[in-house]
Scaffold this motif. Structure first.
Motif, short mmCIF file in Angstrom:
data_model
loop_
_atom_site.label_atom_id
_atom_site.label_comp_id
_atom_site.label_asym_id
_atom_site.label_seq_id
_atom_site.Cartn_x
_atom_site.Cartn_y
_atom_site.Cartn_z
N ASP A 1 0.85 -1.20 0.00
CA ASP A 1 0.00 0.00 0.00
C ASP A 1 0.88 1.24 0.00
OD1 ASP A 1 -2.08 1.82 0.20
OD2 ASP A 1 -2.30 1.56 2.38
N ASN A 2 1.50 1.49 -1.14
CA ASN A 2 2.33 2.68 -1.26
C ASN A 2 2.20 3.28 -2.66
OD1 ASN A 2 4.23 1.39 -3.07
ND2 ASN A 2 5.27 0.49 -1.30
N ALA A 3 2.89 4.37 -2.89
CA ALA A 3 2.72 5.13 -4.13
C ALA A 3 3.45 4.53 -5.32
CB ALA A 3 3.20 6.57 -3.92
N GLY A 4 4.23 3.48 -5.09
CA GLY A 4 4.95 2.85 -6.18
C GLY A 4 4.25 1.64 -6.76
N THR A 5 3.19 1.17 -6.13
CA THR A 5 2.48 -0.02 -6.59
C THR A 5 1.54 0.31 -7.75
OG1 THR A 5 2.61 -1.11 -4.44
CG2 THR A 5 0.85 -1.82 -5.90
N ARG A 6 1.62 -0.49 -8.80
CA ARG A 6 0.77 -0.27 -9.97
C ARG A 6 -0.64 -0.77 -9.72
NH1 ARG A 6 3.57 0.73 -14.83
NH2 ARG A 6 5.84 0.54 -14.68
N LEU A 7 -1.62 -0.10 -10.33
CA LEU A 7 -3.01 -0.54 -10.27
C LEU A 7 -3.22 -1.73 -11.21
CD1 LEU A 7 -4.88 2.89 -10.25
CD2 LEU A 7 -4.01 1.57 -8.32
N TRP A 8 -4.39 -2.34 -11.09
CA TRP A 8 -4.72 -3.52 -11.91
C TRP A 8 -4.57 -3.24 -13.40
CZ3 TRP A 8 -9.70 -3.81 -14.58
CH2 TRP A 8 -9.87 -5.01 -15.29
N TRP A 9 -5.12 -2.11 -13.87
CA TRP A 9 -5.06 -1.84 -15.31
C TRP A 9 -3.72 -1.27 -15.74
CZ3 TRP A 9 -3.84 3.16 -15.33
CH2 TRP A 9 -4.46 4.06 -14.46
N ASP A 10 -2.89 -0.90 -14.78
CA ASP A 10 -1.56 -0.34 -15.05
C ASP A 10 -0.56 -1.50 -15.04
OD1 ASP A 10 0.81 1.10 -15.17
OD2 ASP A 10 0.62 1.94 -13.15
N THR A 11 -0.55 -2.28 -16.11
CA THR A 11 0.19 -3.55 -16.13
C THR A 11 1.69 -3.36 -16.22
OG1 THR A 11 0.09 -3.77 -18.53
CG2 THR A 11 -1.77 -4.66 -17.26
N GLY A 12 2.14 -2.22 -16.77
CA GLY A 12 3.56 -2.00 -16.95
C GLY A 12 4.15 -2.75 -18.11
N GLY A 13 3.37 -3.57 -18.77
CA GLY A 13 3.85 -4.35 -19.90
C GLY A 13 3.69 -3.59 -21.21
N PRO A 14 3.96 -4.28 -22.32
CA PRO A 14 3.84 -3.63 -23.63
C PRO A 14 2.40 -3.21 -23.91
CG PRO A 14 4.13 -6.00 -23.87
CD PRO A 14 4.37 -5.69 -22.43
N ASN A 15 2.25 -2.18 -24.71
CA ASN A 15 0.91 -1.70 -25.05
C ASN A 15 0.23 -2.57 -26.10
OD1 ASN A 15 0.50 0.74 -23.43
ND2 ASN A 15 2.27 1.55 -24.53
#
Length: 528
Positions: free
Chosen positions: A513-527
């Motif tokens: 629970d911090n500001a660096g954790t990505r949300l579910w839709w924010d996958t960080g993978g390729p578009n």
């Protein structure tokens, strides 16, 4: 907010108050004692509850409430705006030293003024007056997807359920509920599309239910695109549903989803009266690099330095050589303020230009009914230029050489930075999908100004446009400077009153629970 201490004092006072702005006592009366004839005459017992919903998707007044709800987070993180004064001696949200008291407002305003009132409207209208219920559902989705896009899991399907009070939905569950609520709303409105029942209470479309169906369709498309990397199958299904609905989407500037209020836009106070916000350096880089005619309709010329517009780097600490915050603010307050045409009393929630860019992305993703990607992309630009009364759209669209410009800080050269992108404007069918997407999102980002929440969400989802990192990262390693901030942690008010709910929410978050954790839709993978 002339002084940050004023905010903190207000927070202390608000912490002692248990009732919300909507005053829950009004729901304790037996509204059903009103006769059916009286009910059909004016519906005031229902209609009076819509105004605080409209005016709290982001809160008009007091202006410092909006400043905490959105301005000192999403408006800055999006690369649109930044504060010339380094609040709290530079250790604040903009430098990733998050101020928990500030962030409570991102949560408390929509729950107090939107969810409470929608819950009351639903109790009075569901099954009996379905079109009134339908508009409340659309407004609910518009408000609460923004909350989910800040925190991730939220209390949504269980809100008002005493047996499950405080139980969070995962973000995926919340999004599925958003789509279901839009299904209910569209079906109800289509069944009685010509009813005038909402006219007296509508701050957007004068009671025109056709327009509300277009909003629901457009909102569905926005949310479908949002989850296109996390759940491609669901995204395609919902996107194609939006694209095929018979009444269509927002398509002209007359369709734009605005809230028309008699209250002053909070940005006008924060900007003009307090001098607490100025153009962001990322916005300067992109607008000036493209010689974008909208620059001067968005921002005023600087008063202290040369140039058509001048922005401030985001995340400035209290720099060496300055005695205090106000001394540093004095050197940057003469940079570009927001043009008065932007912060009228009308609040922009969704534009037709945004919808054309959504359709352009849907087209390159192969969704049925999206049309031609290039046509939609160019229509998005044209519609935005028209919205702001700016000429030269055709030449701008054809420009295949201009790129974002390097940023120069005339006050402190250490803040200067080279442009991060070399993407041009003109559409090129031979480009790969990633390049096409960068063009689409960059132009959508320009067109959506000043709606920083949506701009920040799209930046996190796609990585575009490429905006400058903060000058000073004071997160203690929690946030990667290059990746930038991904969310806001769950707020103190929830941690103190609903600890079990928050603990469950963290398990659904997929990370700390911090500001660096990505949300579910924010996958960080390729578009793609």
């Amino acid at each position: 907010m002339k002084n940050i201490n004023k905010i903190l004092a207000c927070l202390v006072v608000l912490g002692l108050i248990s009732t919300s702005c909507s005053d829950l006592e009004q729901f304790n009366g037996n509204d059903r004692n009103i006769s059916q004839e009286q009910l059909e005459v004016d519906f005031q017992h229902v209609g009076s509850k819509y105004k605080p919903i409209f005016e709290s998707i982001y809160q008009y007044t007091p202006a410092w409430s909006y400043q905490l709800q959105q301005n000192l987070n999403a408006d800055v993180y999006s690369g649109y705006l930044t504060n010339p004064r380094p609040f709290v001696a530079g250790a604040n949200n903009t430098t990733y030293s998050l101020v928990s008291g500030w962030n409570n407002f991102i949560w408390s305003v929509p729950y107090s003024n939107v969810m409470n009132n929608v819950d009351a409207i639903s109790a009075l209208t569901e099954g009996e007056f379905p079109t009134l219920h339908a508009v409340a559902l659309i407004l609910k989705v518009e408000a609460m997807h923004r909350v989910s896009d800040v925190f991730g899991p939220i209390v949504y399907t269980n809100f008002g359920d005493l047996s499950n009070a405080g139980v969070y939905d995962s973000q995926q569950e919340a999004y599925n509920a958003f789509f279901a609520d839009l299904d209910t709303a569209v079906a109800s409105l289509m069944a009685d599309i010509d009813s005038p029942r909402f006219t007296a209470f509508d701050l957007s479309y004068a009671g025109d239910y056709t327009q509300w169906v277009k909003v629901a369709n457009s909102l569905r498309l926005r949310l479908a695109i949002r989850i296109s990397k996390a759940d491609p199958s669901k995204a395609k299904t919902e996107g194609e549903k939006a694209l095929s609905q018979s009444l269509g989407l927002l398509a002209s500037n007359d369709d734009n989803f605005n809230v028309n209020s008699s209250l002053d836009h909070p940005l006008s106070v924060i900007d003009n009266s307090w001098g607490d916000i100025r153009m962001n350096a990322s916005m300067e880089s992109i607008l000036t690099g493209y010689s974008d005619g909208r620059a001067e309709s968005y921002f005023d010329a600087p008063t202290s330095v040369a140039g058509t517009v001048k922005g401030v780097r985001g995340g400035l600490p209290l720099l060496p050589g300055y005695a205090d915050e106000l001394a540093q603010k004095a050197d940057y307050i003469g940079f570009s303020a927001i043009n008065d045409g932007v912060h009228t009393s009308t609040v922009q929630l969704m534009t037709s230009a945004e919808i054309y860019f959504l359709k352009a992305e849907a087209a390159i993703r192969g969704w049925s009914g999206a049309g031609d990607a290039q046509t939609n992309y160019e229509m998005g630009i044209e519609t935005s230029f028209e919205q702001h009364g700016v000429g030269g759209a055709a030449a701008y669209i054809a420009d295949n050489t201009s790129v974002p410009a390097d940023y120069v800080d005339p006050v402190n050269a250490a803040n200067s930075i080279a442009a991060l992108s070399n993407v041009t404007i003109a559409w090129n069918g031979a480009d790969d999908n990633e390049t096409k997407l960068e063009k689409i999102i960059t132009q959508k980002w320009i067109a959506m100004f000043p709606e920083g929440q949506e701009a920040w969400s799209e930046f996190r989802r796609t990585g575009y446009p490429k905006i400058f990192p903060v000058v000073s990262n004071q997160s203690g390693g929690v946030v990667d400077t290059d990746i930038q901030i991904r969310r806001i942690p769950f707020v103190d008010s929830e941690l103190s009153t609903n600890p079990e709910g928050v603990a469950g929410a963290v398990t659904k978050l997929g990370g700390a629970d911090n500001a660096g954790t990505r949300l579910w839709w924010d996958t960080g993978g390729p578009n793609f």
